[in-house]
Design an enzyme around this catalytic site. Structure first.
Site, short mmCIF file in Angstrom:
data_model
loop_
_atom_site.label_atom_id
_atom_site.label_comp_id
_atom_site.label_asym_id
_atom_site.label_seq_id
_atom_site.Cartn_x
_atom_site.Cartn_y
_atom_site.Cartn_z
N HIS A 148 0.80 -1.22 0.00
CA HIS A 148 0.00 0.00 0.00
C HIS A 148 0.84 1.28 0.00
O HIS A 148 0.39 2.31 -0.47
CB HIS A 148 -1.03 -0.03 1.13
CG HIS A 148 -2.18 -0.92 0.78
ND1 HIS A 148 -2.22 -2.23 1.16
CD2 HIS A 148 -3.26 -0.71 0.00
CE1 HIS A 148 -3.32 -2.78 0.65
NE2 HIS A 148 -3.97 -1.87 -0.05
N ARG B 153 -10.73 3.93 -1.46
CA ARG B 153 -10.17 3.16 -0.34
C ARG B 153 -10.39 3.96 0.95
O ARG B 153 -9.51 4.74 1.35
CB ARG B 153 -8.67 2.92 -0.55
CG ARG B 153 -8.32 1.94 -1.67
CD ARG B 153 -6.81 1.78 -1.74
NE ARG B 153 -6.40 0.63 -2.50
CZ ARG B 153 -5.96 0.66 -3.77
NH1 ARG B 153 -5.87 1.80 -4.40
NH2 ARG B 153 -5.59 -0.45 -4.37
N ARG C 263 -15.69 1.72 -1.05
CA ARG C 263 -15.38 0.45 -0.40
C ARG C 263 -15.41 0.65 1.11
O ARG C 263 -14.82 1.60 1.63
CB ARG C 263 -13.99 -0.04 -0.83
CG ARG C 263 -13.65 -1.37 -0.19
CD ARG C 263 -12.39 -1.97 -0.76
NE ARG C 263 -11.19 -1.27 -0.30
CZ ARG C 263 -9.96 -1.56 -0.71
NH1 ARG C 263 -9.78 -2.52 -1.60
NH2 ARG C 263 -8.93 -0.90 -0.25
N GLU D 296 -11.33 -11.17 -4.23
CA GLU D 296 -9.89 -11.13 -3.97
C GLU D 296 -9.40 -12.29 -3.11
O GLU D 296 -8.27 -12.31 -2.67
CB GLU D 296 -9.47 -9.78 -3.38
CG GLU D 296 -10.24 -9.33 -2.17
CD GLU D 296 -9.88 -7.92 -1.70
OE1 GLU D 296 -8.89 -7.34 -2.18
OE2 GLU D 296 -10.59 -7.41 -0.83
N ASN E 22 -4.65 -7.40 -6.69
CA ASN E 22 -3.47 -7.33 -5.81
C ASN E 22 -3.56 -8.41 -4.75
O ASN E 22 -2.61 -9.16 -4.52
CB ASN E 22 -3.39 -5.97 -5.11
CG ASN E 22 -3.42 -4.82 -6.08
OD1 ASN E 22 -3.09 -4.98 -7.24
ND2 ASN E 22 -3.85 -3.66 -5.61
N ASP E 23 -4.70 -8.48 -4.09
CA ASP E 23 -4.86 -9.51 -3.06
C ASP E 23 -5.12 -10.87 -3.67
O ASP E 23 -4.67 -11.89 -3.13
CB ASP E 23 -6.00 -9.13 -2.10
CG ASP E 23 -5.50 -8.20 -1.01
OD1 ASP E 23 -4.38 -8.42 -0.51
OD2 ASP E 23 -6.21 -7.23 -0.69
N ARG F 11 2.26 -9.83 -0.73
CA ARG F 11 2.40 -8.79 -1.76
C ARG F 11 3.40 -7.70 -1.38
O ARG F 11 3.85 -6.94 -2.22
CB ARG F 11 1.04 -8.18 -2.11
CG ARG F 11 0.40 -7.44 -0.97
CD ARG F 11 -1.08 -7.15 -1.25
NE ARG F 11 -1.30 -5.79 -1.71
CZ ARG F 11 -2.49 -5.22 -1.80
NH1 ARG F 11 -3.60 -5.92 -1.52
NH2 ARG F 11 -2.64 -4.00 -2.20
N CYS G 47 -10.09 -3.71 -10.21
CA CYS G 47 -9.56 -2.49 -9.62
C CYS G 47 -8.16 -2.70 -9.03
O CYS G 47 -7.63 -1.81 -8.39
CB CYS G 47 -10.52 -1.92 -8.57
SG CYS G 47 -10.78 -3.01 -7.18
C1 PEP Z 1 -6.71 -5.28 -4.51
O1 PEP Z 1 -6.53 -6.06 -3.58
O2 PEP Z 1 -6.44 -5.55 -5.70
C2 PEP Z 1 -7.30 -3.95 -4.28
C3 PEP Z 1 -7.67 -3.19 -5.27
O3 PEP Z 1 -7.41 -3.50 -3.03
P1 PEP Z 1 -6.17 -3.10 -2.09
O4 PEP Z 1 -4.97 -2.88 -2.98
O5 PEP Z 1 -6.54 -1.86 -1.36
O6 PEP Z 1 -6.00 -4.28 -1.19
MG MG Z 2 -7.40 -5.85 -1.63
#
Ligand code: PEP
Ligand code: MG
Length: 595
Positions: free
Chosen positions: A201, A308, A344, A443, A466-467, A477, A514
């Site tokens: 993040h 977010r 979210r 995710e 991402n998750d 990650r 996303c």
């Molecule tokens: C993700 O997990 O891809 C996502 C968009 O949310 P975050 O990066 O905030 O976990």
């Molecule tokens: Mg996520």
């Protein structure tokens, strides 16, 4: 800034992970947050008064340092930051800390640093044992103050980016998203860290804030001392310490090319997101703060695909109440209407944490009490946020997005709470959209495996790649050691993404991506071929994706997808994609080096 560099090597290049594009040449500011090493030794009774005087001087100096930091913040109007400093100033008057230390110097005949360390350990034990979150948090404030006094006793330089006089590159072992938020952006022109991955993040935030960054350099903090010149190339993911004139010239030229490339992309912002053969796709923006909404629209976003909300919590000392959240949502809606805003609910945990929301001691935060699990447990927190979101839904098109869903029961529990909150607002005569769209972040592997079931339970999908990659491939990650395994083109990920898009299409609900992969033009073309109708990305990535879409035939995407779905390793897929791209887009002079 003058100091001796730990590496005397000229042109010392280190490769890490490109976290946020841009090229910067500036001096290193080494931010060392590690705990001060303290030795304890006995002193003679005759030395006690001197030792106590030294301690008092260190406390007085700490007070002066904090006041200076506070004054510099006031000029910049950062209220949250001032509050932190005020709390620390109050702690400097705490008799338990001050008398506790001096009494120990006297009674145990030990040096002041050793005594202070013992007192701090006592505080830590006591605070760890209390249930009250607020008190526990004060414990960490006391520790920060204690470390400052210890550094003063040792005669080392105190560090805060607020002290920066000129522009600098912050080099740190790690930075939390909260650290990044508190940086003075007129001074911090880039940052580089030992730890981290492209989708941690802190990296995401760097892209949102437009600060070039390289992460995962492993031991950069051991190689610099502060004051060296450093080149940060956030496009390729490398840094060069002590560059020679020739290297500086090379990067200066690259910087100019990059700036020209970004400038030229501007003309694509307001063009429709559409392929050569006329297939349209909706491109939205991911944002963390209301201030980003205007930029998102100027960059050509057709709405906010991901807000977010946890960053609103991280930027404050205490959680924002319903009214503050409502006002923030309202600001965004006003700038984004007639386009929709997808809010979210709190996705706290993992590498995103905030002092006032205690997640306890999480041995494995990525899989612990985080995100929707936290909201369902701390229902007051959840309901407050839902009230703010629902009130805002009366002002424009708002959608609710539930993060980290792993089972249908969670969706049903959330739906029940949302219905209760709608009823409550109705009872109070407060307007809201009682038909508000509710979607989930896909995710977790379980959400993918159950995507056909979920597609009947919710109004839309938003894939958090991402998750999803983190959990499907079992790779942290944010961990630089396994970053090489973090592969969106892994056959398992391609299959998962395809499954989700197909399930959404069968049930007639929109599917969005996303995660960060949506902003990478090559992946975007593949996602389109899978059937995704929306991409949501950091707004800096929109023009680039639009530009490539305009040169792309969607038939090529389908052909490519069929080919790669038959492959068995990520390397084979990558090689195939690269080969095909050269065939499909022979004339494209995109700045691949900057993508
Ligand atoms: C993700 O997990 O891809 C996502 C968009 O949310 P975050 O990066 O905030 O976990
Ligand atoms: Mg996520």
């Amino acid at each position: 800034m003058t100091s001796l560099a730990r590496t005397e090597k000229i042109n010392f290049r280190i490769d890490g992970i490109a976290a946020s594009a841009g090229i910067v040449i500036a001096e290193v500011y080494l931010l060392d947050r590690r705990r001060v090493d303290v030795e304890e030794w006995s002193i003679s009774p005759a030395a006690i008064d001197d030792e106590i005087a030294k301690f008092n001087d260190a406390v007085a100096l700490a007070r002066e340092q904090l006041r200076q930091v506070r004054n510099s913040i006031e000029k910049d109007d950062s209220e949250e930051h001032s509050l932190i400093i005020d709390t620390q100033l109050m702690i400097l008057d705490d008799q338990m800390l001050l008398d506790g230390t001096t009494n120990l110097v006297r009674s145990a005949c030990i040096n002041a640093s050793g005594a202070l360390r013992r007192v701090l350990q006592g505080f830590r034990r006591n605070f760890e044992a209390v249930d009250d979150e607020y008190l526990r948090e004060r414990g960490s404030d006391i520790e920060m103050v204690g470390e400052r006094i210890l550094r003063n006793l040792r005669g080392s330089v105190q560090q805060s980016t607020a002290d920066l006089r000129s522009q600098a590159v912050v080099v740190a072992h790690d930075l939390s998203p909260a650290d990044t938020l508190q940086m003075d952006r007129s001074k911090v022109v880039a940052f580089v860290t030992d730890l981290g991955g492209r989708t941690s993040h802190t990296a995401i935030l760097a892209r949102s804030l437009g600060i070039p960054a390289v992460v995962g350099l492993e031991n950069i903090t051991a190689l610099v001392a502060g004051g060296e010149r450093i080149i940060v190339d956030g496009c390729s993911g490398s840094v060069v310490v002590n560059p020679c004139a020739h290297t500086i010239k090379h990067y200066e030229e690259k910087r100019q090319r990059y700036l020209r490339y970004r400038q030229q992309l501007q003309s694509y912002c307001q063009l429709p997101a559409q392929t050569l053969d006329g297939r349209k796709i909706t491109i939205k923006a991911n944002i963390e703060f209301p201030e980003e909404a205007e930029l998102a629209i100027n960059n050509g976003a057709e709405g906010i695909g991901l807000l977010r909300t946890e960053f609103m919590y991280m930027a404050r000392q205490t959680p924002p109440d319903e009214e503050i959240q409502f006002q923030e949502f309202k600001r965004i809606i006003e700038q984004v209407t007639p386009h929709p805003v997808t809010i979210r609910t709190l996705d706290m945990g993992g590498d995103k944490f905030v002092s006032d929301i205690c997640l306890g001691d999480e041995p494995n935060p990525a899989m612990g009490l985080r995100s929707i699990r936290l909201s369902l447990r701390e229902q007051q927190l959840f309901r407050t946020q839902l009230r703010a979101i629902l009130r805002a839904s009366a002002l424009g098109e708002v959608r609710i997005l539930l993060p980290m869903i792993s089972g249908v029961a969670e969706v049903r529990s959330c739906r029940a709470i949302i219905s209760q909150v709608i009823e409550e607002l109705r009872g109070e005569g407060v307007a809201c959209d009682s038909e508000i769209a509710i979607g989930i972040m896909v995710e977790t592997p379980s959400a993918v495996l159950l995507c056909d079931v979920f597609a009947r339970e919710v109004d839309f999908f938003s894939v958090g790649s991402n998750d999803l990659i983190q959990y499907c491939l079992a790779i942290d990650r944010g961990n630089e050691h396994v970053a090489y395994l973090y592969e969106p083109l892994h056959p398992a990920i391609l299959r998962a993404l395809t499954m989700v898009a197909e399930a959404a299409q069968r049930e007639g609900i929109p599917a969005c991506i996303c995660g960060e992969m949506a902003a990478e033009p090559i992946y975007a073309m593949l996602l389109l071929a899978m059937g995704y109708s929306e991409l949501s990305m950091n707004s800096g990535g929109i023009s680039q994706v639009k530009k490539l879409l305009g040169q792309w035939h969607s038939e090529n995407g389908r052909e490519l997808l069929t080919k790669i779905l038959a492959l068995t390793t990520a390397d084979e897929v990558k090689e195939c994609v690269e080969r095909q791209m050269k065939i499909y887009l022979p004339d494209v002079e995109v700045g691949w080096e900057f993508v």
